[in-house]
Structure formats: C-alpha cells, structure tokens
Motif scaffolding. Structure first.
Motif, mmCIF file in Angstrom:
data_model
loop_
_atom_site.group_PDB
_atom_site.id
_atom_site.type_symbol
_atom_site.label_atom_id
_atom_site.label_comp_id
_atom_site.label_asym_id
_atom_site.label_seq_id
_atom_site.Cartn_x
_atom_site.Cartn_y
_atom_site.Cartn_z
ATOM 1 N N ALA A 52 128.420 50.132 5.140
ATOM 2 C CA ALA A 52 126.961 50.244 5.305
ATOM 3 C C ALA A 52 126.290 49.699 4.053
ATOM 4 O O ALA A 52 126.752 49.963 2.939
ATOM 5 C CB ALA A 52 126.545 51.697 5.533
ATOM 6 N N ASP A 76 127.465 45.930 9.145
ATOM 7 C CA ASP A 76 127.305 47.369 8.936
ATOM 8 C C ASP A 76 127.788 48.114 10.178
ATOM 9 O O ASP A 76 127.467 47.733 11.308
ATOM 10 C CB ASP A 76 125.837 47.712 8.676
ATOM 11 N N VAL A 151 124.254 54.536 10.504
ATOM 12 C CA VAL A 151 125.339 53.560 10.622
ATOM 13 C C VAL A 151 126.648 54.267 10.944
ATOM 14 O O VAL A 151 127.474 53.768 11.725
ATOM 15 C CB VAL A 151 125.480 52.747 9.320
#
Length: 288
Positions: A52, A76, A151
């Motif tokens: 991320a 990500d 994420v």
C-alpha cells in the motif's frame, strides 16, 4: 490521485516532511556524488506482505524532482513475496537519494498496516461482519493510514470528531447518563448523522436501545455477553447496528464475529503493526 479532496493537504504535508529530513541539504550526497550523475533505483520487498502507498511514494519523488521517472511493477493491494520488485525510479541520483527515506518510510508503514489488516480480514472470511479501524492513528497521517486499512480489505470508522456522534463512557458521566447524552445529541445534530453509544453491560445496552441509539458498541464484553446483547438488540430493534470493540486479536476475532455483531473495530490496525521491510537499491545509469 489517491485521496480525492485531500491532495493539496497531502502535498503540503509531504513538503513539510521532506523539509524535516533534508533541511538545508543532503550533505552526504552532495559531497560524495558528482552533479549530473543519474541512476536507476529498484524498490523491492525484503519480506512478503500486502503493498500500500505506491502512489504516495511516486508523489514524494515527483515533489522532490518532477523529472524523475517512476514505474510501478505491482499495484496497491497486491500480495507480494520477498524479493518482488515494487517499482523502478530513474533520474538524478541526488534527487533519488533525497526522496528515498521519506518514500520508503511511508511505503513501509502503509504496507505494514495493509498487511496487518488483511490478516484480520482473513480470520473473519465468510462471515457477515465488517472490520473497521479507529481514531488511534499517527497524528498527521490519518488519511494515509485509513487508506492503507481499505487497501488491506478493512473499512473506515469515523474519520474524526466531526463526522459522527460516538457517546463514550466519559460523555455518559459528563451528561448524567446514556438517555441524557442521546437526547442532547439528537437535538443538536442534523437528521442525517448517526448516534453511536458505547456500552459495557446489558443494562447499558437496554438504556441505549430505549434512548434511540442508531449504533450500539459492545465494549470489552465477553463473547457470551456479546451474544446475549446482540440477540436482545435484534429482537427489539433489528435496524440498530451492533459494533464490538476492545481487546480484539487474531485469535479472538472470529469468535467475536460469530456472536452476531455487524462491525468489529480494531485499534491495533493502525497503532500496533510492524512496518513491511522494503528497500531501495541503486544501479548506476551514467556518470556526471
């Protein structure tokens, strides 16, 4: 960009963080590497995890020097193994090394949060419950850390004190009780805003129900009491959302999810995580 509505704030923050690190200049790089020297930097994972913050790292390098070329090799949310190349950055060696530490710090921290979040999400896979974060974030990094939670497969609780009413123990004490707190809050907020009440026992759950709370938090209750509270709430007010909080770990979260709650909040997603080990290595491109 990554955080719609927060780009200007983020850019100014990154400039401030760079100033904190660089100050009047990178004396090591300026005295050891000739002007005009260029390199290709490889940023790679030294351990496995969820990535991320790649676009944040790119933004750091862009602010340092817009001529640097950044190419992401993963996205990500991807799970990577040790040794995976995450991105390649090319250009001025001076500028690469100026942005290196901040870019890595942010990428490591956000990937650590995403990795920890995913581990919790995996534990409750298949159950109708939502994992959320809390306000226990690093000052100045809340937007980024909450992004990393998303994420990792989690969700965000309120962002701050301004976007939802959460009546906790000290509010209850200060107002004279749950009923008084809910009544006053309802009179002072727009009709679109929800009211959540933190409860510690079944008596408080019943009072919160009678007061008209929209969300009831079961704080630090045993799983047996959570199950009883959830059943009570479902019977009386099935529209009320139920949140579990307090001492949630990887070993306890599935049992908590199985009590019938809708939401589980975990502060340690953003305050008790291990940064992912990520490194930058230079390959000489040409001399200056």
């Amino acid at each position: 960009m990554l955080l719609n509505g927060y780009n200007e704030v983020l850019i100014e923050s990154i400039k401030g963080w760079l100033q904190e690190d660089v100050g009047s200049g990178d004396v090591t790089t300026s005295t050891t590497i000739p002007e005009g020297h260029e390199s290709k930097a490889i940023i790679h994972a030294k351990q496995g995890g969820i990535i991320a913050g790649l676009s944040i790292a790119e933004l750091v390098f862009h602010i340092v020097d817009p001529t640097l070329q950044f190419r992401a090799e993963v996205q990500d949310g991807d799970r990577v193994e040790k040794g995976t190349v995450l991105c390649v950055v090319e250009g001025s060696t001076h500028m690469l090394l100026t942005g290196e530490r901040l870019a890595l710090n942010l990428l490591q921290r956000l990937s650590g949060i995403a990795t920890r979040t995913r581990s919790f999400v995996d534990e409750i896979a298949g159950l109708p419950v939502r994992l959320v974060d809390t306000r226990k974030t690093t000052p100045g990094h809340r937007q980024l850390e909450k992004y990393a939670v998303r994420v990792g497969g989690g969700h965000n609780h309120r962002f701050g004190l301004y976007d939802a009413v959460m009546i906790k123990d000290n509010h209850i004490k200060g107002s004279g009780g749950i009923t008084q707190a809910v009544t006053r809050a309802r009179a002072g907020i727009p009709h679109t805003m929800k009211i959540e009440v933190e409860t510690e026992n079944l008596a408080q759950v019943n009072e919160a129900l009678e007061a008209g709370a929209d969300i009831i938090m079961l704080d630090n209750m045993s799983t047996e009491n959570m199950r009883e509270a959830a059943q009570c709430i479902r019977e009386v007010a099935p529209h009320v959302k139920i949140e579990a909080s307090g001492n949630v770990s990887l070993t306890t979260i599935r049992g908590i999810a199985e009590t019938g709650v809708d939401i589980i909040s975990v502060g340690r997603l953003t305050y008790s995580f291990e940064s992912l080990d990520i490194s930058l290595d230079l390959n000489e491109k040409k001399g200056g």
